[in-house]
Design a protein around this motif. Structure first.
Motif, PDB file in Angstrom:
ATOM      1  N   LEU A  33      36.052  40.847  63.301  1.00 48.03           N
ATOM      2  CA  LEU A  33      35.032  40.358  62.379  1.00 48.03           C
ATOM      3  C   LEU A  33      35.653  39.444  61.327  1.00 48.03           C
ATOM      4  CD1 LEU A  33      31.985  40.768  61.962  1.00 48.03           C
ATOM      5  CD2 LEU A  33      32.526  42.598  60.364  1.00 48.03           C
ATOM      6  N   VAL A  34      36.901  39.714  60.972  1.00 47.14           N
ATOM      7  CA  VAL A  34      37.601  38.881  59.985  1.00 47.14           C
ATOM      8  C   VAL A  34      37.844  37.484  60.542  1.00 47.14           C
ATOM      9  CG1 VAL A  34      39.775  38.601  58.720  1.00 47.14           C
ATOM     10  CG2 VAL A  34      38.677  40.845  58.833  1.00 47.14           C
ATOM     11  N   LYS A  35      38.231  37.401  61.822  1.00 50.52           N
ATOM     12  CA  LYS A  35      38.548  36.103  62.418  1.00 50.52           C
ATOM     13  C   LYS A  35      37.334  35.194  62.484  1.00 50.52           C
ATOM     14  CE  LYS A  35      40.893  33.920  66.310  1.00 50.52           C
ATOM     15  NZ  LYS A  35      41.692  34.127  67.535  1.00 50.52           N
ATOM     16  N   ILE A  36      36.147  35.772  62.632  1.00 47.28           N
ATOM     17  CA  ILE A  36      34.928  34.965  62.699  1.00 47.28           C
ATOM     18  C   ILE A  36      34.266  34.842  61.337  1.00 47.28           C
ATOM     19  CG2 ILE A  36      32.700  34.726  63.865  1.00 47.28           C
ATOM     20  CD1 ILE A  36      33.821  36.603  66.027  1.00 47.28           C
ATOM     21  N   GLY A  37      34.363  35.900  60.514  1.00 41.46           N
ATOM     22  CA  GLY A  37      33.684  35.912  59.222  1.00 41.46           C
ATOM     23  C   GLY A  37      34.322  35.021  58.179  1.00 41.46           C
ATOM     24  N   ILE A  38      35.657  34.959  58.148  1.00 38.11           N
ATOM     25  CA  ILE A  38      36.332  34.137  57.139  1.00 38.11           C
ATOM     26  C   ILE A  38      36.013  32.649  57.322  1.00 38.11           C
ATOM     27  CG2 ILE A  38      38.595  33.379  56.289  1.00 38.11           C
ATOM     28  CD1 ILE A  38      37.665  36.107  55.241  1.00 38.11           C
ATOM     29  N   PRO A  39      36.002  32.103  58.551  1.00 38.10           N
ATOM     30  CA  PRO A  39      35.567  30.700  58.698  1.00 38.10           C
ATOM     31  C   PRO A  39      34.144  30.468  58.201  1.00 38.10           C
ATOM     32  CG  PRO A  39      36.738  31.396  60.659  1.00 38.10           C
ATOM     33  CD  PRO A  39      36.563  32.631  59.814  1.00 38.10           C
ATOM     34  N   LEU A  40      33.269  31.466  58.378  1.00 35.55           N
ATOM     35  CA  LEU A  40      31.897  31.337  57.875  1.00 35.55           C
ATOM     36  C   LEU A  40      31.895  31.159  56.361  1.00 35.55           C
ATOM     37  CD1 LEU A  40      28.744  31.679  58.093  1.00 35.55           C
ATOM     38  CD2 LEU A  40      29.163  34.122  57.750  1.00 35.55           C
ATOM     39  N   VAL A  41      32.532  32.084  55.646  1.00 38.17           N
ATOM     40  CA  VAL A  41      32.477  32.030  54.185  1.00 38.17           C
ATOM     41  C   VAL A  41      33.291  30.859  53.641  1.00 38.17           C
ATOM     42  CG1 VAL A  41      31.978  34.487  53.959  1.00 38.17           C
ATOM     43  CG2 VAL A  41      34.357  33.747  53.964  1.00 38.17           C
TER      44      VAL A  41
END
Length: 446
Positions: free
Chosen positions: A141-149
């Motif tokens: 979730l971190v690998k996908i969520g950090i690019p989002l934010v």
């Protein structure tokens, strides 16, 4: 010790106390924020009643907008999850970019969606896609969520038509078109560094709990009778389109034109989200043949996990307001003006110091622009558009426990405070530093 130095020391001790109470002594973040905010206000010299009033005002101001946005956005996300629309968009992105590059796709989508919308609005619109992609690919979730934010944060701080950026454009007398152009040149590589590149490095080092209530609510895995990609994408982009139309109306229509007032109404973030939610009741309900009772149940079920989030975000806003009214922001401004550095670095430094002290990127950018603008007028020679970008980059640096966004990310991704500091805080700091670096490089090129 001067009064300003004492205020800065108290603010630092308050932040340290928050981190210790939450991370070390496992005190609930809401209780810790309320307690530390009131103590901070009193020891900083505020009357006890004034400290309580400042905290109360901060909570009300923060939740007055975010509570409605999170509520409507979460309902829209639940409809996308239950109908399979989130799965449809996620599957299309995975097929288009491939699993190995889907985190780059999320950054690009966030960058585009984030241009006309507030950070919180873009986050609640797109986080269901993050949950769904993480479930389907098995990626962190971190690998996908950090690019989002990261994508959302960059455009929130640097690009018009966001309110703080527009105010800075006015304060520095910058050109909006050039600011957007320069913002894209600076923002895209900045978002890439803080998003996909940093996320790829940090994600193996962060282990999140297997159970995430919001991921369960918003990351649906429906596979049969899902809406088409076009209608799914249109549903989630309706708020973006309406807000973009409202921004375009400001630049093209006369203030007395009734169409401008109408577009402003539907382009308001709350109204735009409400219209998108109502549209989803038609567009996403039909393919799955949901009954009205089922739709009502979806809306009720998805709100329960947001209660804690809203309380913590509100308390973070209260802490922010106590810091502002106790004089910490003013003390930082005096400290920054006393230094003799280039205007770009001065604008960045003032914004960064206010951001660290108050937690609000908007407060940091607007305050710093007001402080630096008279200096810029007196000492011409620096691009006004680059001053906007430098101020915006500084306003994003080092988000921590006094920032409502910190708690939004922590709660949605179900991270601990130390994990949020290692991911979100570091990503924001990369944005701030890289944004300044690329702005300085662009100033040399110009």
């Amino acid at each position: 010790m001067t009064p300003d130095t004492r205020l800065l020391l108290f603010a630092l001790l308050a932040v340290v106390a928050l981190v210790l109470l939450i991370a070390r002594f496992k005190l609930h973040p809401f209780i810790a924020l309320v307690s530390v905010s009131l103590v901070m206000g009193v020891i900083a010299g505020m009357a006890p009643a004034a400290a309580v009033k400042a905290f109360q005002d901060g909570v009300g101001t923060t939740l007055g907008f975010i509570a409605v946005v999170v509520g409507l956005g979460t309902m829209l996300g639940k409809m996308m999850a239950e109908s399979g629309a989130a799965t449809r968009i996620a599957t299309t992105l995975i097929d288009l970019f491939g699993e190995r590059r889907v985190h780059w796709a999320i950054m690009v989508v966030a960058f585009i969606v984030g241009i006309p919308v507030f950070f919180q609005v873009g986050f609640v619109l797109l986080v269901p896609l993050v949950f769904t992609i993480a479930r389907r690919t098995g990626l962190s979730l971190v690998k996908i969520g950090i690019p989002l934010v990261a994508g959302l944060s960059v455009v929130h701080g640097m690009l018009p038509p966001h309110p703080a950026a527009m105010l800075a454009v006015g304060a520095y007398n910058a050109d909006v078109g050039r600011t957007i152009l320069f913002g894209l040149l600076v923002g895209l590589p900045t978002a890439a560094l803080a998003g996909p590149i940093f996320a790829t490095w940090i994600s193996p080092r962060i282990t999140l709990p297997a159970d995430n209530p919001l991921a369960t609510q918003l990351g649906g895995e429906s596979t049969q009778g899902t809406p088409g990609f076009g209608i799914s994408l249109l549903t989630v982009l309706i708020p973006v389109i309406l807000m973009l139309l409202a921004s375009a109306a400001d630049m093209t229509l006369d203030p007395t034109n009734p169409a401008r007032s109408g577009l402003h109404l539907v382009g308001n973030p709350i109204v735009a989200l409400l219209l998108a939610l109502l549209f989803s009741f038609w567009s996403l309900r039909r393919p799955r043949r949901f009954t009205r009772e089922e739709v009502m149940k979806f809306c009720n079920d998805c709100l329960a996990p947001t209660a804690t989030i809203l309380l913590v975000i509100g308390a973070g806003g209260g802490f922010n307001q106590v810091l502002v009214q106790s004089g910490v922001g003013g003390a930082i401004a005096k400290l920054a003006i006393g230094s003799h550095v280039s205007l770009l670095i001065l604008a960045w430094s003032v914004a960064a110091l206010i951001r660290v002290a108050t937690g609000s990127a908007t407060v940091a950018m607007t305050t710093a622009a007001g402080i630096v603008a008279p200096i810029a007028i007196a000492t011409p020679g620096t691009s006004a558009e680059l001053l906007v970008l430098a101020t915006g980059a500084g306003s994003l640096v080092l988000s921590h426990v006094n920032d409502a966004g910190f708690w939004l990310i922590k709660e949605f991704f179900n991270m601990t405070v130390p994990q949020t500091l290692k991911t979100w805080t570091v990503a924001e700091t990369i944005i701030g530093v890289a944004g300044l670096g690329f702005t300085l490089l662009l100033s040399l090129a110009l």
